[in-house]
Design a protein around this motif. Structure first.
Motif, PDB file in Angstrom:
ATOM      1  N   ILE A   1       0.841  -1.209   0.000  1.00 28.99           N
ATOM      2  CA  ILE A   1       0.000   0.000   0.000  1.00 28.99           C
ATOM      3  C   ILE A   1       0.877   1.262   0.000  1.00 28.99           C
ATOM      4  CG2 ILE A   1      -1.644   1.345   1.405  1.00 28.99           C
ATOM      5  CD1 ILE A   1      -2.907  -1.328   2.253  1.00 28.99           C
ATOM      6  N   ARG A   2       2.034   1.150   0.658  1.00 29.73           N
ATOM      7  CA  ARG A   2       2.927   2.322   0.733  1.00 29.73           C
ATOM      8  C   ARG A   2       3.368   2.800  -0.649  1.00 29.73           C
ATOM      9  NH1 ARG A   2       4.701   3.985   5.325  1.00 29.73           N
ATOM     10  NH2 ARG A   2       4.420   1.977   6.316  1.00 29.73           N
ATOM     11  N   SER A   3       3.453   1.892  -1.591  1.00 32.95           N
ATOM     12  CA  SER A   3       3.912   2.294  -2.925  1.00 32.95           C
ATOM     13  C   SER A   3       2.837   3.121  -3.653  1.00 32.95           C
ATOM     14  CB  SER A   3       4.306   1.065  -3.749  1.00 32.95           C
ATOM     15  OG  SER A   3       3.159   0.328  -4.084  1.00 32.95           O
ATOM     16  N   PHE A   4       1.646   3.226  -3.086  1.00 31.14           N
ATOM     17  CA  PHE A   4       0.580   4.041  -3.687  1.00 31.14           C
ATOM     18  C   PHE A   4       0.402   5.379  -2.964  1.00 31.14           C
ATOM     19  CE2 PHE A   4      -0.313  -0.323  -4.840  1.00 31.14           C
ATOM     20  CZ  PHE A   4      -0.552  -0.218  -6.202  1.00 31.14           C
ATOM     21  N   THR A   5       1.316   5.705  -2.048  1.00 31.45           N
ATOM     22  CA  THR A   5       1.253   7.008  -1.380  1.00 31.45           C
ATOM     23  C   THR A   5       1.869   8.053  -2.309  1.00 31.45           C
ATOM     24  OG1 THR A   5       3.391   6.566  -0.321  1.00 31.45           O
ATOM     25  CG2 THR A   5       1.423   6.060   0.964  1.00 31.45           C
ATOM     26  N   THR A   6       1.490   9.318  -2.083  1.00 30.89           N
ATOM     27  CA  THR A   6       2.039  10.373  -2.946  1.00 30.89           C
ATOM     28  C   THR A   6       2.739  11.457  -2.128  1.00 30.89           C
ATOM     29  OG1 THR A   6      -0.129  11.427  -2.906  1.00 30.89           O
ATOM     30  CG2 THR A   6       0.351  10.061  -4.819  1.00 30.89           C
ATOM     31  N   ASP A   7       2.673  11.353  -0.804  1.00 34.09           N
ATOM     32  CA  ASP A   7       3.296  12.388   0.031  1.00 34.09           C
ATOM     33  C   ASP A   7       4.760  12.045   0.312  1.00 34.09           C
ATOM     34  OD1 ASP A   7       2.187  10.181   1.599  1.00 34.09           O
ATOM     35  OD2 ASP A   7       3.025  11.252   3.310  1.00 34.09           O
ATOM     36  N   LYS A   8       5.486  13.066   0.760  1.00 32.73           N
ATOM     37  CA  LYS A   8       6.923  12.932   0.970  1.00 32.73           C
ATOM     38  C   LYS A   8       7.260  11.821   1.978  1.00 32.73           C
ATOM     39  CE  LYS A   8       9.616  16.050   3.148  1.00 32.73           C
ATOM     40  NZ  LYS A   8       9.805  17.414   3.561  1.00 32.73           N
ATOM     41  N   HIS A   9       6.438  11.701   3.024  1.00 35.12           N
ATOM     42  CA  HIS A   9       6.749  10.734   4.085  1.00 35.12           C
ATOM     43  C   HIS A   9       6.121   9.362   3.835  1.00 35.12           C
ATOM     44  CE1 HIS A   9       8.709  13.862   6.313  1.00 35.12           C
ATOM     45  NE2 HIS A   9       7.643  14.635   6.161  1.00 35.12           N
ATOM     46  N   ARG A  10       5.442   9.221   2.718  1.00 32.61           N
ATOM     47  CA  ARG A  10       4.822   7.936   2.326  1.00 32.61           C
ATOM     48  C   ARG A  10       3.970   7.371   3.466  1.00 32.61           C
ATOM     49  NH1 ARG A  10       8.656   3.809  -0.029  1.00 32.61           N
ATOM     50  NH2 ARG A  10       7.033   3.473  -1.582  1.00 32.61           N
ATOM     51  N   MET A  11       3.110   8.227   3.998  1.00 32.16           N
ATOM     52  CA  MET A  11       2.302   7.825   5.151  1.00 32.16           C
ATOM     53  C   MET A  11       1.091   7.000   4.744  1.00 32.16           C
ATOM     54  SD  MET A  11       2.375  11.060   7.701  1.00 32.16           S
ATOM     55  CE  MET A  11       0.766  10.739   8.369  1.00 32.16           C
ATOM     56  N   THR A  12       0.904   5.880   5.426  1.00 32.62           N
ATOM     57  CA  THR A  12      -0.267   5.045   5.142  1.00 32.62           C
ATOM     58  C   THR A  12      -1.317   5.180   6.249  1.00 32.62           C
ATOM     59  OG1 THR A  12       0.778   3.166   6.241  1.00 32.62           O
ATOM     60  CG2 THR A  12       1.065   3.338   3.853  1.00 32.62           C
ATOM     61  N   ASP A  13      -0.956   5.858   7.354  1.00 33.15           N
ATOM     62  CA  ASP A  13      -1.898   5.997   8.463  1.00 33.15           C
ATOM     63  C   ASP A  13      -1.781   7.383   9.073  1.00 33.15           C
ATOM     64  OD1 ASP A  13       0.732   5.368   9.403  1.00 33.15           O
ATOM     65  OD2 ASP A  13      -0.104   4.938  11.365  1.00 33.15           O
ATOM     66  N   ASP A  14      -2.782   7.741   9.874  1.00 32.04           N
ATOM     67  CA  ASP A  14      -2.783   9.069  10.491  1.00 32.04           C
ATOM     68  C   ASP A  14      -3.677   9.015  11.728  1.00 32.04           C
ATOM     69  OD1 ASP A  14      -2.311  11.775  10.864  1.00 32.04           O
ATOM     70  OD2 ASP A  14      -2.614  12.257   8.748  1.00 32.04           O
ATOM     71  N   ARG A  15      -3.655  10.109  12.511  1.00 29.37           N
ATOM     72  CA  ARG A  15      -4.448  10.134  13.746  1.00 29.37           C
ATOM     73  C   ARG A  15      -5.942  10.251  13.436  1.00 29.37           C
ATOM     74  NH1 ARG A  15      -2.108  15.076  16.232  1.00 29.37           N
ATOM     75  NH2 ARG A  15      -1.611  15.387  14.056  1.00 29.37           N
ATOM     76  N   PRO A  16      -6.773   9.658  14.277  1.00 28.40           N
ATOM     77  CA  PRO A  16      -8.214   9.691  13.998  1.00 28.40           C
ATOM     78  C   PRO A  16      -8.835  11.069  14.253  1.00 28.40           C
ATOM     79  CG  PRO A  16      -7.772   8.519  16.062  1.00 28.40           C
ATOM     80  CD  PRO A  16      -6.442   8.878  15.490  1.00 28.40           C
ATOM     81  N   PHE A  17      -9.664  11.536  13.337  1.00 28.13           N
ATOM     82  CA  PHE A  17     -10.469  12.719  13.609  1.00 28.13           C
ATOM     83  C   PHE A  17     -11.350  12.423  14.813  1.00 28.13           C
ATOM     84  CE2 PHE A  17     -10.029  14.075   9.004  1.00 28.13           C
ATOM     85  CZ  PHE A  17      -9.340  15.249   9.305  1.00 28.13           C
TER      86      PHE A  17
END
Ligand code: ADE
Length: 235
Positions: free
Chosen positions: A38-54
């Motif tokens: 999945i990481r290979s489909f990221t487009t941001d500099k840090h190749r983030m696949t997850d983030d904090r929940p709203f």
């Protein structure tokens, strides 16, 4: 049949599909299995696949963007109604409907292309479910640390039901859960081991009697440990 797995741990799958029936089915081009990072489909500099929940709370949530990008690339569209016929995009999560042999059979019969999305962390951004997913599936009422083990379970259970996947010497006809029964006990040589004898009936070569014995034992075992199967009741 094509099975594509989307995961942030592609290494997890390195050898697992290289054994037994699945390996043979792959070699015979009955199934084509591809694992995508999945990481290979990221487009941001840090190749983030997850983030904090709203809204706050513990843990991290898998971002929707890389998963949308992956499905767009692999299926050709992110519009569920435009998926090619026989396409199933499956989210593995404990919130899904429970995977059973009948579900495996349905997938083996109807699906041509299955995309398995392995959830991780506290969950996956719900927009994946709302837009991309055709089936949300759990392999049982327990929580795994991710959907990877579940993706292996589905791949194995479905692949072995594909036409010609089991050699002519075996068949899925007598598998457990076919006809809502567990399988009967099996024995092989030697006929006596440490004083334990194989049931005499299996040694006498009377096939009608053997079949009757097997049916009886299957029923006995099912009554003992999985009465719910006989009652057609979900456990
Ligand atoms: N991910 C975490 N737990 C799961 C389960 N029980 N089935 C499928 N995917 C999961």
């Amino acid at each position: 049949m094509k099975i594509d797995v989307l995961t942030i741990f592609p290494e997890f799958f390195r050898e697992v599909f290289n054994f037994g029936i699945v390996r043979r089915a792959r070699s015979a081009n009955i199934v084509e299995i591809t694992v995508y990072d999945i990481r290979s489909f990221t487009t941001d500099k840090h190749r983030m696949t997850d983030d904090r929940p709203f809204g706050g709370g513990d843990g991290m949530v898998m971002k929707c963007e890389p998963i949308f990008n992956a499905v767009e690339k692999i299926v050709g569209t992110t519009e569920r109604e435009n998926y090619p016929q026989g396409t199933r995009v499956v989210l593995l999560s404990p919130q899904g409907r429970v995977f059973k042999q009948v579900v495996a059979r349905k997938f083996a019969e109807d699906a041509k292309h299955i995309v398995l999305i392995c959830g991780r962390y506290e969950g996956v951004d719900e927009r994946v479910n709302e837009v991309l997913v055709t089936d949300e599936i759990s392999i049982g009422d327990y929580v795994l640390s991710g959907g990877e083990a579940a993706a292996i379970v589905l791949t194995d259970a479905i692949t072995r039901l594909l036409p010609n996947a089991l050699g002519s010497e075996t068949s899925a006809e007598n598998d457990s859960f076919t006809n809502n029964l567990l399988d009967c006990p099996h024995y092989t040589r030697p006929p006596e081991f440490r004083g334990m004898r194989v049931p005499e009936i299996l040694l006498n070569g009377n096939h009608a009697e053997i079949e009757r014995w097997r049916a009886e034992k299957a029923l006995e075992k099912t009554k003992k440990v999985r009465k719910d199967l006989l009652e057609g009741v979900e456990k």
